[in-house]
Scaffold this active site. Structure first.
Site, short mmCIF file in Angstrom:
data_model
loop_
_atom_site.label_atom_id
_atom_site.label_comp_id
_atom_site.label_asym_id
_atom_site.label_seq_id
_atom_site.Cartn_x
_atom_site.Cartn_y
_atom_site.Cartn_z
N CYS A 126 0.82 -1.21 0.00
CA CYS A 126 0.00 0.00 0.00
C CYS A 126 0.86 1.26 0.00
CB CYS A 126 -0.93 0.00 1.22
SG CYS A 126 -1.91 1.51 1.36
N ARG A 129 -0.07 4.81 3.01
CA ARG A 129 -0.05 4.54 4.45
C ARG A 129 0.23 5.74 5.34
NH1 ARG A 129 4.06 -0.30 4.61
NH2 ARG A 129 4.31 -0.04 2.35
N TRP A 300 -9.12 5.59 0.12
CA TRP A 300 -9.72 6.17 -1.08
C TRP A 300 -8.87 5.74 -2.27
CZ3 TRP A 300 -8.33 9.74 2.93
CH2 TRP A 300 -7.03 10.26 2.82
N GLU A 305 -5.36 3.27 -10.21
CA GLU A 305 -5.98 1.96 -9.97
C GLU A 305 -7.15 1.75 -10.92
OE1 GLU A 305 -6.33 2.87 -5.46
OE2 GLU A 305 -6.17 0.69 -5.65
N1 ARG Z 1 -6.87 -1.71 -6.76
C1 ARG Z 1 -8.13 -2.02 -6.19
C2 ARG Z 1 -9.24 -1.53 -7.11
O1 ARG Z 1 -9.08 -0.84 -8.00
C3 ARG Z 1 -8.30 -1.38 -4.84
C4 ARG Z 1 -7.22 -1.69 -3.83
C5 ARG Z 1 -7.24 -0.78 -2.63
N2 ARG Z 1 -7.02 0.59 -3.03
C6 ARG Z 1 -7.05 1.65 -2.22
N3 ARG Z 1 -6.85 2.82 -2.74
N4 ARG Z 1 -7.28 1.54 -0.91
O2 ARG Z 1 -10.37 -1.77 -7.02
#
Ligand code: ARG
Length: 428
Positions: A126, A129, A300, A305
């Site tokens: 992560c 953090r 968030w 991602e």
């Molecule tokens: N990568 C994953 C997604 O797109 C989420 C993982 C957690 N990501 C976060 N920003 N807490 O769905």
């Protein structure tokens, strides 16, 4: 045939807690004197009809047993980092006695909160953090029925989402006990889009979730309207691990952002969208030898991602060819870098749209800088900051961010979020 357990979490919020007669979490492990929730749950009608009662799978001997060495390591860490909690010895003796007698022990609310926050701090993959100390911990350890879990997951979504100012939150449900595992959620996140496999093998929606989609439908889910963005129901197992509950999530608990681009009006006609909050729901929270198999947590989003993975990966939504075509790029040859160009525009659209909608999101440049501050702060506190380079470096413009240009200690510390691959679980 399995009985159909369908459930719709509409306005059942008062059903969330278990009967008030539950043993409080105090001196003794919570399960001492615990009763089943105050109503009969139906599991497998065939089994019941046969008169043999529900077939309970033999409990794995190790499940629910806390390793005293792990407990001690955690309690020492807790007391070291929380001097106001006083000396560790009295608490340690109490916990070791509980383990000797019951095979496990219960955390105090303070230990639980600290443990959950440190599990985030220890998440090697992560990048986000920096704010680990601000994690909000919802203590729902008294909830162990599948219906109760469904209701509190919806409450989690509402609280964490707010009106778009997303709050990092974890809800911790019942722990594993010897002979009585805690509940668990099969979905990898509380909000995931269905992937419907058509007879010709093509998937409508998110192919990553095709397995769970098929399984929810086998369990009685009728399916959604059939769009590329149908939200899946929750598939929840309780201690008995048979005939999971299928629970639909009310629409008003699901915030989504339709995607548009600041410079290209055609972009919004692509009909792309994404949900606001990623709530990981299939990882086990491990604290001091105690395992919480159901502990959904969220932060968030970082834009990449969604823009560089979920919507871009060829085995997910595979949108780069579509975006490139609308941009009029020459896609005849990799060396025109059409994919790279389309990828940037897709990511611009994600950040722009979340911003416009007032939904918290971060970009990879900002988050990489924050991660470096976090790492330096951790080192100043005399701790290592474990990290996995291959996950920390963003999937877009890696070398433009400071996290690319160095190595990390990739050690696995506890407390931690761990993936327990167990039978019947879906990765995607
Ligand atoms: N990568 C994953 C997604 O797109 C989420 C993982 C957690 N990501 C976060 N920003 N807490 O769905």
């Amino acid at each position: 045939m399995r009985s159909r357990r369908l459930f719709s979490v509409s306005d059942l919020s008062q059903a969330s807690r278990q009967s008030p007669g539950e043993a409080p979490l105090g001196e003794l492990p919570a399960y001492v004197g615990r009763r089943a929730a105050g109503r009969m749950l139906r599991y497998d009608s065939d089994q019941e009809a046969s008169g043999a009662g529900p077939a309970v799978p033999p409990p794995d001997e190790r499940i629910g047993r806390a390793d005293p060495a792990e407990a001690e390591k955690f309690l020492r860490l807790f007391h070291e980092e929380n001097p106001e909690a006083g000396p560790v010895e009295p608490r340690l003796n109490q916990v070791l006695a509980q383990i000797a007698r019951y095979g496990t022990y219960t955390h105090t609310p303070e230990e639980l909160t600290f443990g959950a926050r440190v599990a985030w701090r220890n998440s090697n993959r992560c990048i986000g953090r920096l704010y680990w100390q601000s994690l909000r911990v919802r203590d729902m350890r008294s909830v162990e029925s599948a219906e109760g879990v469904a209701v509190e997951c919806v409450n989690h979504l509402r609280e964490a989402t707010g009106s778009g100012r997303i709050r990092p939150t974890i809800t911790v449900f019942a722990q594993d006990l010897p002979g009585r595992p805690g509940p668990r959620i099969q979905n990898e996140q509380l909000i995931r889009y269905a992937g419907y496999r058509t007879p010709d093998g093509v998937v409508v929606g998110d192919a990553r979730n095709a397995g769970l989609t098929a399984s929810a439908m086998r369990l009685g889910w009728a399916g959604g309207p059939g769009t590329r963005f149908d939200v899946l129901p929750l598939v929840i197992e309780d201690a008995r691990r048979i005939s999971p509950l299928v629970a639909t999530i009310p629409g008003d608990a699901i915030l989504e952002v339709p995607l548009s681009h600041p410079a290209y009006p055609w972009f919004e006609r692509l009909g792309l969208r994404w949900h606001a909050v990623p709530v990981i729901s299939n990882m086990c929270l491990e604290i001091g030898g105690v395992c919480y198999p159901c502990a959904p947590f969220n932060g968030w989003y970082m834009g990449t991602e969604i823009g560089a993975r979920n919507l871009a990966d060829e085995d997910r939504y595979n949108q780069l060819p579509v975006v490139a075509e609308r941009l009029g790029l020459d896609t005849s040859n990799d060396r025109t870098l059409w994919k790279d160009h389309a990828l940037v525009e897709l990511n611009v659209a994600v950040l722009h749209s979340f911003g416009q909608a007032g939904v918290t999101i971060t970009d990879h440049h900002t988050e990489a800088r924050r991660f470096i501050s976090h790492l330096e702060r951790e080192e100043r506190s005399g701790r290592v900051c474990p990290a996995d380079w291959s996950w920390i470096v963003p999937p877009l413009s890696g070398s433009l961010t400071p996290v690319f240009h160095r190595y990390y200690d990739d050690v696995q510390l506890t407390p931690a979020f761990v993936q327990h691959h167990r039978k019947g679980e879906h990765d995607g």
